[in-house]
Design an enzyme around this catalytic site. Structure first.
Site, mmCIF file in Angstrom:
data_model
loop_
_atom_site.group_PDB
_atom_site.id
_atom_site.type_symbol
_atom_site.label_atom_id
_atom_site.label_comp_id
_atom_site.label_asym_id
_atom_site.label_seq_id
_atom_site.Cartn_x
_atom_site.Cartn_y
_atom_site.Cartn_z
ATOM 1 N N SER A 109 0.851 -1.196 0.000
ATOM 2 C CA SER A 109 0.000 0.000 0.000
ATOM 3 C C SER A 109 0.878 1.234 0.000
ATOM 4 O O SER A 109 1.633 1.474 0.951
ATOM 5 C CB SER A 109 -0.905 0.023 1.238
ATOM 6 O OG SER A 109 -1.426 1.329 1.395
ATOM 7 N N ASP A 165 -4.775 3.411 -2.107
ATOM 8 C CA ASP A 165 -5.899 3.728 -1.219
ATOM 9 C C ASP A 165 -6.429 5.122 -1.522
ATOM 10 O O ASP A 165 -5.776 6.116 -1.211
ATOM 11 C CB ASP A 165 -5.431 3.655 0.236
ATOM 12 C CG ASP A 165 -5.158 2.227 0.677
ATOM 13 O OD1 ASP A 165 -6.077 1.397 0.565
ATOM 14 O OD2 ASP A 165 -4.027 1.942 1.116
ATOM 15 N N MET A 171 -9.070 7.921 -0.701
ATOM 16 C CA MET A 171 -9.952 8.319 0.412
ATOM 17 C C MET A 171 -10.480 9.724 0.186
ATOM 18 O O MET A 171 -9.760 10.584 -0.325
ATOM 19 C CB MET A 171 -9.173 8.279 1.725
ATOM 20 C CG MET A 171 -8.515 6.948 2.016
ATOM 21 S SD MET A 171 -7.758 6.932 3.638
ATOM 22 C CE MET A 171 -6.868 5.357 3.579
ATOM 23 N N HIS A 218 -8.215 0.715 -4.295
ATOM 24 C CA HIS A 218 -9.182 0.519 -3.210
ATOM 25 C C HIS A 218 -9.892 1.847 -2.956
ATOM 26 O O HIS A 218 -9.296 2.777 -2.410
ATOM 27 C CB HIS A 218 -8.397 0.040 -1.961
ATOM 28 C CG HIS A 218 -9.215 -0.146 -0.742
ATOM 29 N ND1 HIS A 218 -8.652 -0.343 0.511
ATOM 30 C CD2 HIS A 218 -10.565 -0.182 -0.547
ATOM 31 C CE1 HIS A 218 -9.610 -0.491 1.400
ATOM 32 N NE2 HIS A 218 -10.771 -0.383 0.789
ATOM 33 N N MET A 259 -11.309 -6.174 5.200
ATOM 34 C CA MET A 259 -10.619 -5.137 5.970
ATOM 35 C C MET A 259 -10.374 -5.673 7.379
ATOM 36 O O MET A 259 -11.322 -5.974 8.104
ATOM 37 C CB MET A 259 -11.479 -3.870 6.078
ATOM 38 C CG MET A 259 -11.659 -3.072 4.809
ATOM 39 S SD MET A 259 -10.139 -2.432 4.073
ATOM 40 C CE MET A 259 -9.368 -1.528 5.406
ATOM 41 N N PHE A 268 -6.804 4.671 7.716
ATOM 42 C CA PHE A 268 -5.423 4.959 8.121
ATOM 43 C C PHE A 268 -4.550 3.714 8.045
ATOM 44 O O PHE A 268 -5.033 2.601 8.285
ATOM 45 C CB PHE A 268 -5.389 5.498 9.558
ATOM 46 C CG PHE A 268 -6.221 6.732 9.735
ATOM 47 C CD1 PHE A 268 -5.717 7.986 9.400
ATOM 48 C CD2 PHE A 268 -7.535 6.635 10.179
ATOM 49 C CE1 PHE A 268 -6.510 9.120 9.517
ATOM 50 C CE2 PHE A 268 -8.332 7.767 10.310
ATOM 51 C CZ PHE A 268 -7.818 9.024 9.973
ATOM 52 N N GLY A 275 -4.891 -4.442 6.197
ATOM 53 C CA GLY A 275 -4.871 -3.735 7.470
ATOM 54 C C GLY A 275 -4.155 -4.508 8.564
ATOM 55 O O GLY A 275 -4.545 -5.620 8.906
ATOM 56 N N GLY A 276 -3.066 -3.927 9.057
ATOM 57 C CA GLY A 276 -2.336 -4.558 10.160
ATOM 58 C C GLY A 276 -1.653 -5.858 9.772
ATOM 59 O O GLY A 276 -1.352 -6.694 10.632
ATOM 60 N N SER A 291 2.773 -0.336 6.210
ATOM 61 C CA SER A 291 3.910 -0.141 7.114
ATOM 62 C C SER A 291 4.884 -1.312 7.109
ATOM 63 O O SER A 291 6.090 -1.106 7.230
ATOM 64 C CB SER A 291 3.425 0.150 8.542
ATOM 65 O OG SER A 291 2.054 0.011 8.678
HETATM 66 C C1 DX5 Z 1 -6.516 1.499 5.302
HETATM 67 C C2 DX5 Z 1 -5.985 1.059 3.977
HETATM 68 C C3 DX5 Z 1 -4.824 0.152 4.018
HETATM 69 C C4 DX5 Z 1 -3.595 0.674 4.716
HETATM 70 C C5 DX5 Z 1 -2.876 -0.511 5.301
HETATM 71 O O1 DX5 Z 1 -7.725 2.143 5.103
HETATM 72 O O2 DX5 Z 1 -7.006 0.412 3.234
HETATM 73 O O3 DX5 Z 1 -4.504 -0.297 2.703
HETATM 74 O O4 DX5 Z 1 -2.736 1.379 3.875
HETATM 75 O O5 DX5 Z 1 -1.823 -0.064 6.076
HETATM 76 P P1 DX5 Z 1 -1.046 -1.014 7.101
HETATM 77 O O6 DX5 Z 1 -0.511 -2.170 6.319
HETATM 78 O O7 DX5 Z 1 0.015 -0.125 7.634
HETATM 79 O O8 DX5 Z 1 -2.048 -1.455 8.148
HETATM 80 ZN ZN ZN Z 2 -6.484 -0.453 1.235
#
Ligand code: DX5
Ligand code: ZN
Length: 220
Positions: free
Chosen positions: A9, A36, A38, A67, A138, A144, A177-178, A199
């Protein structure tokens, strides 16, 4: 393509060097680029839109996994196609006619995905599963990067793996996510075959990206 695909991402990339960052993860073995989008309305954050996607389209040949965390989605589908999206994933909450939205995406030659928030049940896509190319679970609330993986989503991944297998179709099961080297193993065991990570990929600078990506794949 690897048996477990990795989609970094770019939300976690260094935006002052976005082109170089995308080239670096492409060289490091990524399978897709996860983008991503938003709108500060569907989710409490703002990122980028079609002009940025067109600009980065030139720096990699990897497919763009876009996304959309925007509402509404329908008026912008063509803009994302023109910008270079290969997969367009939408949230069911973002519009009243999910089936129509999916057909629109596919009619333009893109692959269509549906993203399920942590509180959105897998059953919402059951009537249209045969129409989908990708299902995105998700494992954090969207908006975030850098949030903690929500463990309760593992059961949903298992349920979706069974639902997808019943179709006999090659529908990607993506988790977002995570995702880090610990949680990725659980997610893969539950049946996912495509992992988004921000991350966990973009840490340590470009020299670390290949190792970061391999650590996520594990034995998958
Ligand atoms: C959150 C995004 C994710 C995000 C994941 O809304 O959809 O794609 O970038 O970030 P990490 O891998 O750091 O959780
Ligand atoms: Zn995403």
């Amino acid at each position: 393509m690897h048996s477990v695909a990795i989609a970094p991402s770019i939300l976690a990339a260094d935006f002052t060097r976005l082109g170089e960052e995308i080239a670096a993860v492409s060289d490091a073995g990524a399978d897709y680029i996860h983008i991503d989008v938003m709108d500060g309305h569907f989710v409490p954050n703002l990122t980028f839109g079609p002009p940025v996607i067109s600009a980065i389209r030139k720096v990699t040949t990897l497919p763009f996994d876009v996304h959309l965390m925007i509402m509404p989605v329908d008026p912008f589908i063509e803009n994302f196609k023109n910008a270079g999206a290969d997969i367009l994933t939408v949230h069911p909450e973002a519009g009243p006619h999910l089936h129509r939205t999916i057909q629109h995406i596919k009619s333009l030659g893109m692959k269509a995905g549906v993203a399920l928030n942590p509180a959105t049940p897998a059953s919402i896509i059951e009537p249209i599963i045969d129409d989908l190319d990708l299902v995105l679970v998700m494992s954090v609330n969207p908006g975030f990067g850098g949030q903690k993986f929500i463990v309760s989503q593992l059961k949903k991944i298992e349920a979706l793996r069974a639902m997808i297998d019943r179709t006999g179709k090659d529908i990607l099961l993506e988790v977002d996510g995570g995702v880090n080297p610990d949680t990725s193993q659980k997610v893969i065991s539950a049946g996912a075959n495509m992992l988004v990570a921000g991350s966990a990929v973009f840490k340590g600078g470009a020299k670390s990206y290949a190792a970061n990506i391999n650590a996520l794949r594990g034995r998958g």
